[in-house]
Design a protein around this motif. Structure first.
Motif, short mmCIF file in Angstrom:
data_model
loop_
_atom_site.label_atom_id
_atom_site.label_comp_id
_atom_site.label_asym_id
_atom_site.label_seq_id
_atom_site.Cartn_x
_atom_site.Cartn_y
_atom_site.Cartn_z
N ALA A 202 0.18 35.38 15.56
CA ALA A 202 -0.01 36.60 16.05
C ALA A 202 -1.29 37.27 16.10
O ALA A 202 -2.16 36.81 15.31
N PRO A 203 -1.60 38.18 17.04
CA PRO A 203 -2.88 38.57 17.14
C PRO A 203 -3.28 39.42 15.80
O PRO A 203 -2.79 40.04 15.01
N GLY A 204 -4.68 39.45 15.41
CA GLY A 204 -5.12 39.77 14.18
C GLY A 204 -4.93 41.36 13.98
O GLY A 204 -4.31 41.54 12.69
N MET A 205 -5.04 42.26 14.67
CA MET A 205 -4.54 43.51 14.55
C MET A 205 -3.23 43.66 14.14
O MET A 205 -2.47 44.54 13.29
N ALA A 206 -2.19 42.94 14.72
CA ALA A 206 -1.00 42.98 14.38
C ALA A 206 -0.57 42.47 13.08
O ALA A 206 0.40 43.03 12.20
N ALA B 298 3.96 45.78 13.37
CA ALA B 298 3.09 44.78 13.52
C ALA B 298 3.02 44.79 15.10
O ALA B 298 1.85 44.64 15.76
N ALA B 299 4.07 44.83 15.82
CA ALA B 299 4.20 44.79 17.16
C ALA B 299 3.40 46.11 17.95
O ALA B 299 2.87 46.06 18.92
N LEU B 300 3.41 47.21 17.25
CA LEU B 300 2.70 48.53 17.75
C LEU B 300 1.39 48.41 17.73
O LEU B 300 0.72 48.92 18.56
N ALA B 301 0.75 47.42 16.57
CA ALA B 301 -0.62 47.11 16.85
C ALA B 301 -1.09 46.12 17.93
O ALA B 301 -2.14 46.01 18.45
N ALA B 302 -0.19 45.15 18.11
CA ALA B 302 -0.13 44.12 18.95
C ALA B 302 -0.74 44.63 20.46
O ALA B 302 -1.35 43.91 21.20
N PHE B 303 -0.07 45.82 20.87
CA PHE B 303 -0.60 46.31 22.38
C PHE B 303 -1.88 46.63 22.28
O PHE B 303 -2.60 46.70 23.59
N ASP B 304 -2.82 46.70 21.40
CA ASP B 304 -4.17 46.88 21.53
C ASP B 304 -5.14 45.56 21.12
O ASP B 304 -6.05 45.78 20.81
N CYS B 305 -4.31 44.47 21.33
CA CYS B 305 -4.88 43.25 21.57
C CYS B 305 -5.30 42.48 22.63
O CYS B 305 -5.21 41.15 22.49
#
Length: 402
Positions: free
Chosen positions: A52-56, A287-294
């Motif tokens: 998963a992306p780091g920010m997520a 976590a998914a909410l942050a994934a959009f910024d990756c």
């Protein structure tokens, strides 16, 4: 009670007739090989090897820490998901597709699999018929059949880039009228992409004939060259869009997807979700909410897939795989192996045994012609793909017996 003889309990007919995934047999064999210390190269699984992306992951850590310290909760959400995630998905459609989406029409689901089940339950009754492109993802056919809905195989060929068009639909509809159509782009197992103009024609034809269109878009943002995805979102009131955080966002195990629903299905889907699973995993939603910024990190993975794709398209013919799908999107190549074998399960086993390269037999995706095909995934590292090609080309023992 001692001495009392009972008739053995048995599963339902639905359960007894549920078809297994052939790829799971490959998964089990790979696990056995790995326990023996064998160096298996995984070109069979349909998931990225990236995490998963780091920010997520960081967002999930923070949410879990807050829950453990009493600052926040990870209990049930509303059946449709947390509002911030639904609004962020609506924003995604505006930014990426210039489409205005009402957040109230967004439904967060337990993976795309949950969306498949919910859409099927909400749109179709037992006895209805739904057209499914073949070759295609087997879950649709298995779920529909389990619900008493008849799957109508829509035979797709290389000549149509393994995508449906109005001509094919009209021919099949005259033979067997159907109430729904499942369209996947980019597709699994072929990796082909339907163009926007053709997608619009298909949607309009479906609407004229009062047919639900389920547009499976879980591989969006994974395309190569000039191929461009098109979303069916907002094309009509007969369209159900399914997407997921599993593929582009590299979050397979987080079990999170979403749907964009037409007005008539919003409340029915909510009511069904309340009884089926209450809500999607709460931690995954944060976590998914942050994934959009990756996006930069995730696009880097797509660049790696593109490199892997180029390697396979160049090297596979040297190993004897002559007819390959265009692989314009997703991370799969569907290879015609009829010149090598008439049994793709046996061929996949031979390849695994002699080269320790794992691939998926085509029978998962096509019950009739899949014996002549295998699917190769290129979501692994570039080093893995290069080594797999080297083994397939230099070790020809897997061809013996043909």
């Amino acid at each position: 009670m001692s001495g009392v003889m009972y008739t053995p309990m048995r599963a339902s007919l639905r359960g007894r007739e549920a078809r297994p995934f052939a790829v799971m047999e490959v998964v089990h064999r790979v696990a056995g090989y790995q326990k023996q210390g064998r160096d298996v190269l995984p070109l069979h699984v349909g998931q990225p090897d990236a995490q998963a992306p780091g920010m997520a992951a960081k967002a999930a850590d923070m949410a879990l820490e807050d829950a453990c310290s009493g600052k926040g909760g990870l209990g049930y959400t509303m059946e449709c998901g947390i509002p911030s995630l639904r609004h962020r998905i609506a924003r995604y459609y505006k930014e990426e597709w210039q489409e205005d989406v009402d957040p109230d029409h967004v439904m967060i689901t337990t993976g795309a699999s949950g969306a498949i089940l919910l859409s099927s339950l909400a749109a179709f009754d037992a006895g209805d018929q739904v057209a499914i492109g073949v070759p295609g993802y087997p879950c649709y056919q298995n779920v529909l059949e389990g619900l008493g809905v008849h799957a109508v195989n829509l035979r797709l060929e290389a000549e149509s880039n393994y995508q449906p068009n109005v001509k094919l639909l009209e021919q099949k509809f005259r033979e067997t009228p159907f109430q729904g159509l499942v369209l996947t782009s980019p597709s699994n197992p072929c990796g082909t992409v339907i163009r926007k103009q053709e997608l619009q024609k298909v949607q309009e034809w479906c609407r004229r004939n009062e047919i639900w269109l389920i547009s499976d878009e879980i591989y969006h943002s994974i395309t190569y060259g000039d191929a461009q995805c098109a979303t069916a979102c907002n094309m009509g009131d007969n369209v159900i869009v399914i997407n997921s955080f599993s593929k582009y966002y590299c979050m397979t195990g987080w079990r999170l997807g979403w749907m964009v629903l037409p007005p008539s299905l919003v409340e029915p889907v909510k009511r069904l979700a309340q009884s089926l699973y209450i809500s999607a995993p709460t931690l995954s939603q944060y976590a998914a909410l942050a994934a959009f910024d990756c996006k930069e990190e995730l696009d880097g993975h797509v660049q790696r897939y593109a490199q892997n794709r180029d390697i396979l398209l160049e090297e596979l013919p040297k190993a004897g795989f002559k007819n390959l799908s265009s692989a314009e999107g997703a991370f799969y190549i569907y290879a015609d192996v009829s010149g090598l074998s008439s049994d793709s399960v046996d061929l996949a086993n031979r390849i695994l045994e002699h080269t320790e390269v794992a691939v998926t037999p085509g029978v998962d995706f096509d019950r009739e012609e899949g014996r002549n095909f295998i699917r190769i995934s290129f979501a692994s590292s570039t080093e893995t793909v290069r080594e797999a090609c080297r083994r397939l080309v230099t070790n020809q023992n897997w061809k013996k017996g043909y």
